[in-house]
Motif scaffolding. Structure first.
Motif, PDB file in Angstrom:
ATOM      1  N   VAL A  15      -2.053  13.570   2.275  1.00 24.44           N
ATOM      2  CA  VAL A  15      -2.723  13.324   0.986  1.00 24.44           C
ATOM      3  C   VAL A  15      -3.037  11.839   0.845  1.00 24.44           C
ATOM      4  CG1 VAL A  15      -2.472  13.396  -1.521  1.00 24.44           C
ATOM      5  CG2 VAL A  15      -1.748  15.350  -0.146  1.00 24.44           C
ATOM      6  N   THR A  16      -2.031  11.009   1.071  1.00 15.46           N
ATOM      7  CA  THR A  16      -2.248   9.560   0.982  1.00 15.46           C
ATOM      8  C   THR A  16      -3.243   9.099   2.037  1.00 15.46           C
ATOM      9  OG1 THR A  16       0.006   9.299   0.153  1.00 15.46           O
ATOM     10  CG2 THR A  16      -1.112   7.308   0.930  1.00 15.46           C
ATOM     11  N   GLU A  17      -3.146   9.650   3.226  1.00 13.71           N
ATOM     12  CA  GLU A  17      -4.098   9.310   4.283  1.00 13.71           C
ATOM     13  C   GLU A  17      -5.523   9.651   3.841  1.00 13.71           C
ATOM     14  OE1 GLU A  17      -5.101  10.226   8.974  1.00 13.71           O
ATOM     15  OE2 GLU A  17      -3.555  11.397   7.977  1.00 13.71           O
ATOM     16  N   GLY A  18      -5.699  10.793   3.202  1.00 17.73           N
ATOM     17  CA  GLY A  18      -7.014  11.186   2.700  1.00 17.73           C
ATOM     18  C   GLY A  18      -7.529  10.237   1.625  1.00 17.73           C
ATOM     19  N   TRP A  19      -6.644   9.844   0.716  1.00 16.81           N
ATOM     20  CA  TRP A  19      -7.040   8.887  -0.336  1.00 16.81           C
ATOM     21  C   TRP A  19      -7.484   7.572   0.287  1.00 16.81           C
ATOM     22  CZ3 TRP A  19      -2.046   9.501  -3.747  1.00 16.81           C
ATOM     23  CH2 TRP A  19      -2.113  10.708  -4.459  1.00 16.81           C
ATOM     24  N   LEU A  20      -6.693   7.094   1.251  1.00 20.98           N
ATOM     25  CA  LEU A  20      -7.033   5.836   1.909  1.00 20.98           C
ATOM     26  C   LEU A  20      -8.366   5.946   2.650  1.00 20.98           C
ATOM     27  CD1 LEU A  20      -3.501   4.836   3.228  1.00 20.98           C
ATOM     28  CD2 LEU A  20      -4.783   3.704   1.395  1.00 20.98           C
ATOM     29  N   ALA A  21      -8.580   7.066   3.315  1.00 17.55           N
ATOM     30  CA  ALA A  21      -9.843   7.258   4.035  1.00 17.55           C
ATOM     31  C   ALA A  21     -11.026   7.220   3.069  1.00 17.55           C
ATOM     32  CB  ALA A  21      -9.818   8.580   4.801  1.00 17.55           C
ATOM     33  N   GLU A  22     -10.865   7.845   1.905  1.00 16.55           N
ATOM     34  CA  GLU A  22     -11.939   7.816   0.906  1.00 16.55           C
ATOM     35  C   GLU A  22     -12.216   6.400   0.429  1.00 16.55           C
ATOM     36  OE1 GLU A  22     -12.255  10.695  -2.283  1.00 16.55           O
ATOM     37  OE2 GLU A  22     -10.787  11.956  -1.237  1.00 16.55           O
ATOM     38  N   ALA A  23     -11.194   5.553   0.471  1.00 18.71           N
ATOM     39  CA  ALA A  23     -11.347   4.154   0.070  1.00 18.71           C
ATOM     40  C   ALA A  23     -11.797   3.277   1.238  1.00 18.71           C
ATOM     41  CB  ALA A  23     -10.036   3.627  -0.502  1.00 18.71           C
ATOM     42  N   GLY A  24     -12.042   3.894   2.399  1.00 18.12           N
ATOM     43  CA  GLY A  24     -12.506   3.150   3.560  1.00 18.12           C
ATOM     44  C   GLY A  24     -11.399   2.490   4.361  1.00 18.12           C
ATOM     45  N   GLU A  30      -6.550  -2.264   8.943  1.00 19.30           N
ATOM     46  CA  GLU A  30      -7.300  -2.352   7.683  1.00 19.30           C
ATOM     47  C   GLU A  30      -6.357  -2.398   6.490  1.00 19.30           C
ATOM     48  OE1 GLU A  30     -11.326   0.016   9.145  1.00 19.30           O
ATOM     49  OE2 GLU A  30      -9.696   1.146   8.216  1.00 19.30           O
ATOM     50  N   LEU A  31      -5.298  -1.595   6.525  1.00 19.97           N
ATOM     51  CA  LEU A  31      -4.336  -1.587   5.426  1.00 19.97           C
ATOM     52  C   LEU A  31      -3.601  -2.922   5.344  1.00 19.97           C
ATOM     53  CD1 LEU A  31      -2.909  -0.161   3.107  1.00 19.97           C
ATOM     54  CD2 LEU A  31      -1.376   0.895   4.790  1.00 19.97           C
ATOM     55  N   GLY A  35      -3.825  -5.269   2.180  1.00 15.56           N
ATOM     56  CA  GLY A  35      -2.521  -5.233   1.534  1.00 15.56           C
ATOM     57  C   GLY A  35      -2.310  -3.989   0.694  1.00 15.56           C
ATOM     58  N   PRO A  36      -1.050  -3.656   0.444  1.00 17.69           N
ATOM     59  CA  PRO A  36      -0.741  -2.432  -0.282  1.00 17.69           C
ATOM     60  C   PRO A  36      -1.211  -2.441  -1.734  1.00 17.69           C
ATOM     61  CG  PRO A  36       1.250  -3.685   0.126  1.00 17.69           C
ATOM     62  CD  PRO A  36       0.151  -4.348   0.884  1.00 17.69           C
ATOM     63  N   VAL A  37      -1.191  -3.595  -2.393  1.00 16.07           N
ATOM     64  CA  VAL A  37      -1.598  -3.642  -3.806  1.00 16.07           C
ATOM     65  C   VAL A  37      -3.094  -3.368  -3.941  1.00 16.07           C
ATOM     66  CG1 VAL A  37      -1.783  -5.105  -5.861  1.00 16.07           C
ATOM     67  CG2 VAL A  37       0.308  -5.135  -4.486  1.00 16.07           C
ATOM     68  N   GLU A  38      -3.900  -3.991  -3.111  1.00 14.25           N
ATOM     69  CA  GLU A  38      -5.345  -3.750  -3.172  1.00 14.25           C
ATOM     70  C   GLU A  38      -5.674  -2.316  -2.766  1.00 14.25           C
ATOM     71  OE1 GLU A  38      -9.471  -4.044  -3.624  1.00 14.25           O
ATOM     72  OE2 GLU A  38      -7.802  -5.107  -4.548  1.00 14.25           O
ATOM     73  N   ALA A  39      -4.978  -1.791  -1.768  1.00 14.67           N
ATOM     74  CA  ALA A  39      -5.193  -0.393  -1.374  1.00 14.67           C
ATOM     75  C   ALA A  39      -4.864   0.531  -2.545  1.00 14.67           C
ATOM     76  CB  ALA A  39      -4.352  -0.047  -0.152  1.00 14.67           C
ATOM     77  N   TYR A  40      -3.746   0.262  -3.206  1.00 13.21           N
ATOM     78  CA  TYR A  40      -3.355   1.051  -4.382  1.00 13.21           C
ATOM     79  C   TYR A  40      -4.416   0.939  -5.475  1.00 13.21           C
ATOM     80  CZ  TYR A  40      -0.867   2.217  -8.688  1.00 13.21           C
ATOM     81  OH  TYR A  40      -0.508   2.745  -9.905  1.00 13.21           O
ATOM     82  N   ARG A  41      -4.906  -0.274  -5.736  1.00 13.21           N
ATOM     83  CA  ARG A  41      -5.922  -0.461  -6.768  1.00 13.21           C
ATOM     84  C   ARG A  41      -7.156   0.390  -6.463  1.00 13.21           C
ATOM     85  NH1 ARG A  41     -10.513  -2.471  -7.728  1.00 13.21           N
ATOM     86  NH2 ARG A  41     -10.735  -3.384  -5.669  1.00 13.21           N
ATOM     87  N   ARG A  42      -7.568   0.401  -5.230  1.00 16.10           N
ATOM     88  CA  ARG A  42      -8.760   1.168  -4.848  1.00 16.10           C
ATOM     89  C   ARG A  42      -8.573   2.663  -5.030  1.00 16.10           C
ATOM     90  NH1 ARG A  42     -11.069  -1.829   0.623  1.00 16.10           N
ATOM     91  NH2 ARG A  42     -11.155  -3.927  -0.289  1.00 16.10           N
ATOM     92  N   ILE A  43      -7.421   3.178  -4.561  1.00 15.69           N
ATOM     93  CA  ILE A  43      -7.233   4.627  -4.689  1.00 15.69           C
ATOM     94  C   ILE A  43      -6.927   5.018  -6.132  1.00 15.69           C
ATOM     95  CG2 ILE A  43      -6.680   4.961  -2.257  1.00 15.69           C
ATOM     96  CD1 ILE A  43      -3.729   5.209  -3.005  1.00 15.69           C
ATOM     97  N   GLU A  60       3.668   0.033   0.497  1.00 19.04           N
ATOM     98  CA  GLU A  60       4.474  -1.151   0.823  1.00 19.04           C
ATOM     99  C   GLU A  60       5.535  -0.799   1.869  1.00 19.04           C
ATOM    100  OE1 GLU A  60       5.979  -4.991   0.838  1.00 19.04           O
ATOM    101  OE2 GLU A  60       4.197  -4.356  -0.268  1.00 19.04           O
ATOM    102  N   ALA A  61       6.243   0.288   1.638  1.00 18.38           N
ATOM    103  CA  ALA A  61       7.315   0.690   2.551  1.00 18.38           C
ATOM    104  C   ALA A  61       6.770   1.034   3.935  1.00 18.38           C
ATOM    105  CB  ALA A  61       8.082   1.870   1.969  1.00 18.38           C
ATOM    106  N   ALA A  62       5.634   1.697   3.984  1.00 17.58           N
ATOM    107  CA  ALA A  62       5.046   2.064   5.276  1.00 17.58           C
ATOM    108  C   ALA A  62       4.752   0.824   6.105  1.00 17.58           C
ATOM    109  CB  ALA A  62       3.779   2.889   5.062  1.00 17.58           C
ATOM    110  N   LEU A  63       4.211  -0.198   5.464  1.00 14.61           N
ATOM    111  CA  LEU A  63       3.918  -1.429   6.190  1.00 14.61           C
ATOM    112  C   LEU A  63       5.189  -2.162   6.618  1.00 14.61           C
ATOM    113  CD1 LEU A  63       0.820  -2.752   4.228  1.00 14.61           C
ATOM    114  CD2 LEU A  63       0.873  -1.777   6.536  1.00 14.61           C
ATOM    115  N   ARG A  64       6.272  -1.930   5.901  1.00 16.40           N
ATOM    116  CA  ARG A  64       7.559  -2.540   6.267  1.00 16.40           C
ATOM    117  C   ARG A  64       8.334  -1.670   7.259  1.00 16.40           C
ATOM    118  NH1 ARG A  64      10.246  -6.067   2.119  1.00 16.40           N
ATOM    119  NH2 ARG A  64       8.575  -6.828   0.791  1.00 16.40           N
ATOM    120  N   GLY A  65       7.888  -0.430   7.448  1.00 15.77           N
ATOM    121  CA  GLY A  65       8.565   0.470   8.375  1.00 15.77           C
ATOM    122  C   GLY A  65       9.822   1.106   7.824  1.00 15.77           C
ATOM    123  N   CYS A  66       9.846   1.293   6.499  1.00 18.19           N
ATOM    124  CA  CYS A  66      11.025   1.905   5.887  1.00 18.19           C
ATOM    125  C   CYS A  66      10.605   2.972   4.879  1.00 18.19           C
ATOM    126  CB  CYS A  66      11.888   0.840   5.209  1.00 18.19           C
ATOM    127  SG  CYS A  66      11.129   0.050   3.758  1.00 18.19           S
TER     128      CYS A  66
END
Length: 101
Positions: A15-24, A30-31, A35-43, A60-66
């Motif tokens: 689901v999140t992957e789909g949202w991100l794809a829709e946001a380009g 790219e993420l 950054g996670p805040v701008e990605a969140y703002r877009r979706i 945020e956690a995904a980019l940190r690996g947790c």
């Protein structure tokens, strides 16, 4: 790993992957670049009722690996402030997001 799809990050589901794809946003690189805040703002702008604070935590956690539950409390507090600012701007309409004139 940077050109890997965002789905390769831990904790991001289809689901999140789909949202991100829709946001380009399709790759880890790219993420990371926006950054996670701008990605969140877009979706959040695209799907305001479906996207919530947990999505920002997950990005945020995904980019940190947790897992998002393992984010430090100070990081969660900072993300909450960012989400609040985004939510307030969306409720305020274009005039609160733009300076005209």
């Amino acid at each position: 790993m940077n050109d890997a799809p965002v789905s390769s990050l831990p904790g991001l589901g289809p689901v999140t992957e789909g949202w991100l794809a829709e946001a380009g946003i399709r790759t880890v690189q790219e993420l990371r670049a926006i950054g996670p805040v701008e990605a969140y703002r877009r979706i959040k702008f695209m799907m305001p009722r479906q996207v919530n604070l947990n999505a920002l935590y997950a990005l945020e956690a995904a980019l940190r690996g947790c897992h998002w539950l393992d984010l430090p409390q100070d990081v969660k507090a900072a993300l909450q402030r960012e989400a609040k600012t985004i939510n307030e701007a969306m409720r305020g309409g274009a005039s609160s997001r733009c300076v005209i004139g």
